[in-house]
Design an enzyme around this catalytic site. Structure first.
Site, PDB file in Angstrom:
ATOM      1  N   GLU A 164       3.948   2.043  68.578  1.00 49.57           N
ATOM      2  CA  GLU A 164       2.598   1.916  67.614  1.00 49.57           C
ATOM      3  C   GLU A 164       1.648   0.551  67.858  1.00 49.57           C
ATOM      4  O   GLU A 164       1.794  -0.090  67.271  1.00 49.57           O
ATOM      5  CB  GLU A 164       3.188   1.649  66.056  1.00 49.57           C
ATOM      6  N   HIS A 197       4.628  12.187  61.665  1.00 47.76           N
ATOM      7  CA  HIS A 197       4.895  12.045  59.993  1.00 47.76           C
ATOM      8  C   HIS A 197       3.878  12.708  59.360  1.00 47.76           C
ATOM      9  O   HIS A 197       2.700  12.468  59.518  1.00 47.76           O
ATOM     10  CB  HIS A 197       5.001  10.700  59.677  1.00 47.76           C
ATOM     11  N   GLU A 228       9.420  11.773  65.532  1.00 49.92           N
ATOM     12  CA  GLU A 228       9.999  11.266  64.228  1.00 49.92           C
ATOM     13  C   GLU A 228       9.465  12.341  62.940  1.00 49.92           C
ATOM     14  O   GLU A 228       8.920  11.995  61.813  1.00 49.92           O
ATOM     15  CB  GLU A 228       9.275   9.912  63.734  1.00 49.92           C
ATOM     16  N   ASN A 251       5.573   5.336  72.016  1.00 50.34           N
ATOM     17  CA  ASN A 251       5.858   6.020  71.017  1.00 50.34           C
ATOM     18  C   ASN A 251       4.738   5.693  70.187  1.00 50.34           C
ATOM     19  O   ASN A 251       4.279   4.705  69.617  1.00 50.34           O
ATOM     20  CB  ASN A 251       7.213   5.807  70.460  1.00 50.34           C
ATOM     21  N   ASP A 255       8.639  14.603  60.036  1.00 52.76           N
ATOM     22  CA  ASP A 255       8.945  14.880  58.710  1.00 52.76           C
ATOM     23  C   ASP A 255       7.626  15.124  58.103  1.00 52.76           C
ATOM     24  O   ASP A 255       6.517  14.974  58.531  1.00 52.76           O
ATOM     25  CB  ASP A 255       9.646  13.781  58.148  1.00 52.76           C
TER      26      ASP A 255
HETATM   27  C1  XIL Z   1      11.269   2.914  59.345  1.00 51.19           C
HETATM   28  C2  XIL Z   1      12.720   3.327  58.821  1.00 51.19           C
HETATM   29  O1  XIL Z   1      12.776   4.747  58.312  1.00 51.19           O
HETATM   30  C3  XIL Z   1      12.988   2.528  57.533  1.00 51.19           C
HETATM   31  O2  XIL Z   1      14.285   2.649  57.287  1.00 51.19           O
HETATM   32  C4  XIL Z   1      12.659   0.967  57.938  1.00 51.19           C
HETATM   33  O3  XIL Z   1      12.758   0.251  56.638  1.00 51.19           O
HETATM   34  C5  XIL Z   1      11.175   0.817  58.333  1.00 51.19           C
HETATM   35  O4  XIL Z   1      11.099   1.847  59.503  1.00 51.19           O
HETATM   36  N1  XIL Z   1       7.582   4.476  62.440  1.00 51.19           N
HETATM   37  C6  XIL Z   1       8.515   4.427  63.171  1.00 51.19           C
HETATM   38  C7  XIL Z   1       9.912   4.086  62.465  1.00 51.19           C
HETATM   39  O5  XIL Z   1       8.361   4.187  64.473  1.00 51.19           O
HETATM   40  O6  XIL Z   1      10.374   3.045  63.030  1.00 51.19           O
HETATM   41  C8  XIL Z   1      10.040   3.962  61.143  1.00 51.19           C
HETATM   42  O7  XIL Z   1      11.078   3.685  60.615  1.00 51.19           O
HETATM   43  C9  XIL Z   1       8.685   4.771  60.296  1.00 51.19           C
HETATM   44  C10 XIL Z   1       7.468   4.692  61.018  1.00 51.19           C
END
Ligand code: XIL
Length: 375
Positions: free
Chosen positions: A170, A254, A283, A218, A285
């Site tokens: 990010e 996400h 990631e 990523n 969801d």
């Molecule tokens: C999130 C985790 O799910 C949480 O448990 C933590 O507190 C914060 O990070 N993008 C990412 C992940 O790359 O590392 C993040 O994960 C969610 C968003």
């Protein structure tokens, strides 16, 4: 269960034989054997994905391995894991001088015990830093030293065990511009006025630390076709042209909407893989609005399954898309609840009781259809 599987297996075979007989009778004996006798249907995501040579993974929390339902479903359904948090700075680095690998090691041990691959996440990010780092007022040369040491120590520890790393996570904002960060320009590692140079440095350190690991950039919200994804594409194209060591790009996915544009996702995957980069969905969801009891509307669960189906389909149709990973797998444990202050949830493939949701069935079907299925 065993009885059911045996019966359906026999029924399947019987239908195959029957079809073969009918085809011969109707003179259609040249139907391909696979159509007459389709392979036995897979009963887990892991089986189905393996047949297409695809990795199917999930983010995990090692504190939950002791929960039997959690570890059983995890080992049964997935062939890859990634630490949700256990390989981040705030877990590994309680102070500037030491490393705490206990949780990260537990993830790797679990994976090895169940023949799973491990993705590493993440080495350079501007979130979730320990206090001592965020408020340490370090100079650029101190930060450069800290980051180099971190990448080196962590990657060397897991060399041969973590096959791919999110080296950078990010780094760009919604317009695709570099975000301000401790590593970039606040005060940065000494390359503050040089655009992406600090990222390139991190990739070079990573390649030196473990020459065999695949190195990924990523990113969030740059999965479809938009200003951000185009900026990322241009940055990675420039990296490839100039020989910056990078092997792949992670599309987080996400999803907070019940309609996505699958053609745009496919087009973005296509242009990235055309650069010679692997694409991993990292990631995934699909969060739903929930009521005060945390329940989602039944209709939404069905629409959610369609989104999952479309994402899996888009990945499978491109041979350069080699892994799909969800951000957790049971609604019992997901970051979405706290992230949305309770407004959203139910984002994953299994419900809170580890029952399979419609989204699970959709993913299994798509994975079973394999890489060449038509839409
Ligand atoms: C999130 C985790 O799910 C949480 O448990 C933590 O507190 C914060 O990070 N993008 C990412 C992940 O790359 O590392 C993040 O994960 C969610 C968003």
């Amino acid at each position: 269960m065993r009885f059911f599987m045996c019966r359906s297996f026999l029924t399947f075979r019987a239908i195959g034989v029957l079809l073969a007989g009918l085809a011969a009778l109707s003179g259609d004996a040249q139907l391909p054997a696979s159509q007459l006798n389709p392979p036995d249907s897979a009963s887990t995501l892991r089986q189905a994905a393996s047949r297409s040579g695809l990795l199917i993974g999930t983010a995990v929390r090692p504190s939950l391995f002791s929960e039997a339902a959690y570890s059983t479903a995890l080992a049964r359904e997935f062939n890859m894991v990634e630490a949700e948090d256990a390989m981040k700075w705030w877990v590994l680095r309680h102070d500037p001088d030491s490393f705490d690998f206990e949780e990260a090691d537990a993830v790797v041990r679990f994976a090895q015990a169940h023949a799973m691959k491990v993705r590493g996440h993440c080495l350079v990010w501007d979130h979730n830093h320990p206090e001592w780092l965020a408020r340490g007022h370090f100079t650029p040369s101190q930060l450069s030293q800290l980051l180099h040491d971190h990448i080196d120590r962590v990657m060397k520890r897991y060399a041969g065990q973590v096959f791919a790393w999110d080296v950078v996570n990010e780094a760009t904002d919604e317009k695709g511009k570099l975000r301000d960060s401790i590593w970039y320009n606040q005060p940065g590692i000494g390359l503050a006025d040089h655009g992406t140079a600090y990222l390139e440095q991190a990739f070079r350190w990573a390649r030196e630390a473990d020459p065999h690991a695949l190195l990924f950039y990523n990113e969030a919200e740059g999965e479809m076709l938009n200003r951000k994804s185009s900026a990322i594409y241009e940055m990675l194209k420039d990296f490839k042209r100039r020989g910056v060591p990078i092997d792949g790009v992670g599309l987080q996915l996400h999803v907070a909407s019940l309609e996505i544009d699958p053609a745009a996702l496919a087009a973005n995957i296509a242009r990235l893989t055309a650069l010679g980069l692997a694409v991993h969905i990292t990631e995934l969801d699909v969060s739903l609005p929930v009521n005060s009891e945390g329940l989602a509307r039944p209709d939404d669960l069905l629409r959610q399954s369609q989104v999952y189906r479309e994402v899996v389909h888009a990945c499978l149709q491109n041979p350069g898309c080699t892994a799909i990973q969800t951000w957790g797998f049971t609604d019992k444990y997901s970051w979405i609840g706290w992230h949305s202050h309770g407004a959203r949830g139910r984002a994953l493939l299994f419900d809170k009781a580890y029952e399979k949701k419609p989204a699970y069935d959709a993913v299994l079907q798509e994975l079973s259809a394999g890489r060449n299925s038509a839409k």
